[in-house]
Write a protein that holds these residues in place. Structure first.
Motif, PDB file in Angstrom:
ATOM      1  N   PHE A 155     -25.621 -48.215  58.080  1.00  0.00           N
ATOM      2  CA  PHE A 155     -26.190 -49.517  57.732  1.00  0.00           C
ATOM      3  C   PHE A 155     -27.168 -49.406  56.565  1.00  0.00           C
ATOM      4  O   PHE A 155     -27.080 -50.152  55.581  1.00  0.00           O
ATOM      5  CB  PHE A 155     -26.889 -50.090  58.964  1.00  0.00           C
ATOM      6  CG  PHE A 155     -27.492 -51.453  58.760  1.00  0.00           C
ATOM      7  CD1 PHE A 155     -26.673 -52.564  58.635  1.00  0.00           C
ATOM      8  CD2 PHE A 155     -28.863 -51.625  58.721  1.00  0.00           C
ATOM      9  CE1 PHE A 155     -27.217 -53.836  58.463  1.00  0.00           C
ATOM     10  CE2 PHE A 155     -29.419 -52.875  58.553  1.00  0.00           C
ATOM     11  CZ  PHE A 155     -28.598 -53.990  58.418  1.00  0.00           C
ATOM     12  N   LEU A 156     -28.088 -48.473  56.640  1.00  0.00           N
ATOM     13  CA  LEU A 156     -29.148 -48.370  55.637  1.00  0.00           C
ATOM     14  C   LEU A 156     -28.687 -47.657  54.368  1.00  0.00           C
ATOM     15  O   LEU A 156     -28.974 -48.111  53.250  1.00  0.00           O
ATOM     16  CB  LEU A 156     -30.352 -47.653  56.237  1.00  0.00           C
ATOM     17  CG  LEU A 156     -31.064 -48.402  57.374  1.00  0.00           C
ATOM     18  CD1 LEU A 156     -32.058 -47.491  58.081  1.00  0.00           C
ATOM     19  CD2 LEU A 156     -31.757 -49.648  56.847  1.00  0.00           C
ATOM     20  N   LEU A 157     -27.981 -46.553  54.534  1.00  0.00           N
ATOM     21  CA  LEU A 157     -27.607 -45.765  53.357  1.00  0.00           C
ATOM     22  C   LEU A 157     -26.533 -46.472  52.537  1.00  0.00           C
ATOM     23  O   LEU A 157     -26.582 -46.476  51.300  1.00  0.00           O
ATOM     24  CB  LEU A 157     -27.145 -44.371  53.777  1.00  0.00           C
ATOM     25  CG  LEU A 157     -28.182 -43.522  54.518  1.00  0.00           C
ATOM     26  CD1 LEU A 157     -27.600 -42.154  54.857  1.00  0.00           C
ATOM     27  CD2 LEU A 157     -29.468 -43.378  53.709  1.00  0.00           C
ATOM     28  N   MET A 158     -25.545 -47.068  53.197  1.00  0.00           N
ATOM     29  CA  MET A 158     -24.521 -47.795  52.458  1.00  0.00           C
ATOM     30  C   MET A 158     -25.115 -49.034  51.786  1.00  0.00           C
ATOM     31  O   MET A 158     -24.734 -49.389  50.665  1.00  0.00           O
ATOM     32  CB  MET A 158     -23.387 -48.195  53.393  1.00  0.00           C
ATOM     33  CG  MET A 158     -22.266 -48.968  52.725  1.00  0.00           C
ATOM     34  SD  MET A 158     -21.535 -48.064  51.343  1.00  0.00           S
ATOM     35  CE  MET A 158     -20.038 -49.034  51.091  1.00  0.00           C
ATOM     36  N   GLY A 159     -26.041 -49.691  52.467  1.00  0.00           N
ATOM     37  CA  GLY A 159     -26.706 -50.832  51.846  1.00  0.00           C
ATOM     38  C   GLY A 159     -27.398 -50.447  50.559  1.00  0.00           C
ATOM     39  O   GLY A 159     -27.300 -51.144  49.536  1.00  0.00           O
ATOM     40  N   ALA A 160     -28.091 -49.316  50.580  1.00  0.00           N
ATOM     41  CA  ALA A 160     -28.769 -48.837  49.373  1.00  0.00           C
ATOM     42  C   ALA A 160     -27.770 -48.458  48.291  1.00  0.00           C
ATOM     43  O   ALA A 160     -27.952 -48.767  47.105  1.00  0.00           O
ATOM     44  CB  ALA A 160     -29.657 -47.648  49.718  1.00  0.00           C
ATOM     45  N   PHE A 161     -26.706 -47.796  48.682  1.00  0.00           N
ATOM     46  CA  PHE A 161     -25.723 -47.313  47.721  1.00  0.00           C
ATOM     47  C   PHE A 161     -25.035 -48.465  46.991  1.00  0.00           C
ATOM     48  O   PHE A 161     -24.942 -48.485  45.759  1.00  0.00           O
ATOM     49  CB  PHE A 161     -24.689 -46.448  48.440  1.00  0.00           C
ATOM     50  CG  PHE A 161     -23.619 -45.900  47.553  1.00  0.00           C
ATOM     51  CD1 PHE A 161     -23.888 -44.855  46.694  1.00  0.00           C
ATOM     52  CD2 PHE A 161     -22.346 -46.434  47.572  1.00  0.00           C
ATOM     53  CE1 PHE A 161     -22.901 -44.345  45.863  1.00  0.00           C
ATOM     54  CE2 PHE A 161     -21.355 -45.935  46.751  1.00  0.00           C
ATOM     55  CZ  PHE A 161     -21.638 -44.884  45.891  1.00  0.00           C
TER      56      PHE A 161
END
Length: 402
Positions: free
Chosen positions: A229-235
């Motif tokens: 959720f968090l890392l893909m959102g940032a990417f």
């Protein structure tokens, strides 16, 4: 077939499975992200703002996120390979239709439906892989699959951007759709029939809630889902808005040159199988945390006014993301019980693409309203939160690959 008797490296079936999933990754992720390289052109042509233009990506990832659990039901009932076949064929057809629309609402509606179809591959591929590959090699095999997704994401952007600069953005999307159709044919030709799958034909919907609840009651699964959720959102947010940032001073890069920065995806092609191999030897958690640390270093470099340093930072950021994703995505089904693997994988990708849709859109308002520095600061906070969740919850589960 039990976990101990799956395909092993060196066997013909193992090679066919990895090559097939590699091309499935291309067919899926080239379509998913092909508009990302032409978002400034879409915004200018349709007269919309950057956050609205970014919905060309976010609508598709939203459809994908909504579809992963239904696709897991289809896969449990009718089989992994048939479900992936239906999804990849439907997505290819919709990818050819989407650029025909002249209205932004129709275009986004078709992209949403395309995302629903595309959900079949990420929802099912890793569950299929975990059932077919010997348990000792699932982490490294998952890394190889993720490498295919990086090639897909890269090719979608590198094809659509230059073609759009020469012709227009619709032609760029058509070129990618043709590439994806060819990749889908390779997948259908090579993918081995499932040997480890047991169909759940006796009212699987009745037990779906129980299987989902079993996954969601596990703190380790929730922590793994938080990574997606968090890392893909940032990417996705970085790649959605980097083109707008680089078109402004002091960079003022033309569109075709900014598109070349998507070559940084090659760093993910290298880092994802490498991360899988390292996870086999050293455990998943250290590799996951190292990937997040690399993302933070890369984000810091994106704050500089130097194109060369931005490129280096993008390489480091991308390599770190795909290393972390390769570990987390393979960890979700591996940490689940045999009868909840499809749901564990689906929930991971629900979180993964939910983060992509949410943050890929809403962080555009941070960029438009507060500037690039505030935007990067928000992304760094998301990466740090993911690292804290992993370190706090997954430490006892991170010593072995399974």
């Amino acid at each position: 077939m039990s976990d101990a008797t799956g395909h092993v490296p060196g066997s013909r079936a193992y090679r066919r499975l990895l090559i097939a999933l590699f091309f499935a990754g291309i067919a899926t992720f080239a379509q998913l992200y092909s508009p990302q390289a032409v978002l400034p052109l879409i915004a200018a042509d349709l007269g919309v703002s950057p956050p609205t233009a970014s919905l060309a990506v976010s609508a598709t990832t939203l459809g994908l996120a909504a579809a992963v659990i239904p696709w897991s039901i289809v896969a449990d009932r009718y089989g992994r390979v048939p479900a992936m076949t239906i999804g990849i064929c439907a997505a290819t057809l919709l990818g050819l239709l989407a650029p025909l629309s002249g209205d932004v609402g129709v275009f986004l509606g078709i992209r949403l439906a395309e995302g629903v179809a595309l959900g079949a591959i990420p929802a099912i591929a890793l569950a299929y892989l975990s059932e077919e590959v010997d348990a000792r090699f699932t982490a490294s095999a998952a890394g190889s699959y993720i490498a295919g997704t990086t090639v897909g994401g890269l090719s979608g952007r590198l094809v659509s951007g230059p073609v759009a600069d020469i012709l227009e953005w619709r032609s760029g999307l058509w070129a990618v759709a043709i590439l994806c159709a060819a990749s889908a044919v390779v997948f259908l030709w090579l993918v081995p029939h499932a040997q480890g799958f047991v169909a759940h034909r006796h009212r699987p919907e009745r037990r779906l809630g129980e299987r989902l609840a079993a996954v969601l009651r596990t703190p380790a699964q929730l922590a793994i889902d938080a990574q997606g959720f968090l890392l893909m959102g940032a990417f996705v947010a970085v790649f959605n808005y980097l083109g707008f940032h680089l078109a402004e001073p002091p960079f003022s890069l033309p569109g075709w040159l900014a598109t070349l920065l998507f070559l940084s995806y090659l760093a993910g092609t290298v880092s994802s199988p490498w991360a899988g191999a390292l996870a086999v030897r050293h455990g998943r958690l250290p590799v996951l945390l190292a990937g997040i640390a690399a993302m933070l270093v890369g984000l810091a470099a994106l704050l500089t006014p130097s194109t060369a340093i931005v490129l280096i930072g993008l390489l480091v950021f991308t390599a770190g993301f795909f290393a972390a994703h390769a570990v987390a995505s393979g960890w979700a089904p591996a940490a689940a019980s045999a009868d909840t693997r499809a749901q564990a994988s689906a929930l991971y990708y629900l979180a993964y693409y939910g983060g992509s849709s949410l943050f890929g859109w809403c962080l555009g308002f941070v960029y438009a309203g507060s500037g690039w520095t505030a935007f990067i600061t928000a992304l760094a906070a998301m990466c740090a939160a993911a690292a804290v969740a992993a370190a706090a919850v997954l430490r006892t589960a991170g010593r072995a690959p399974r």
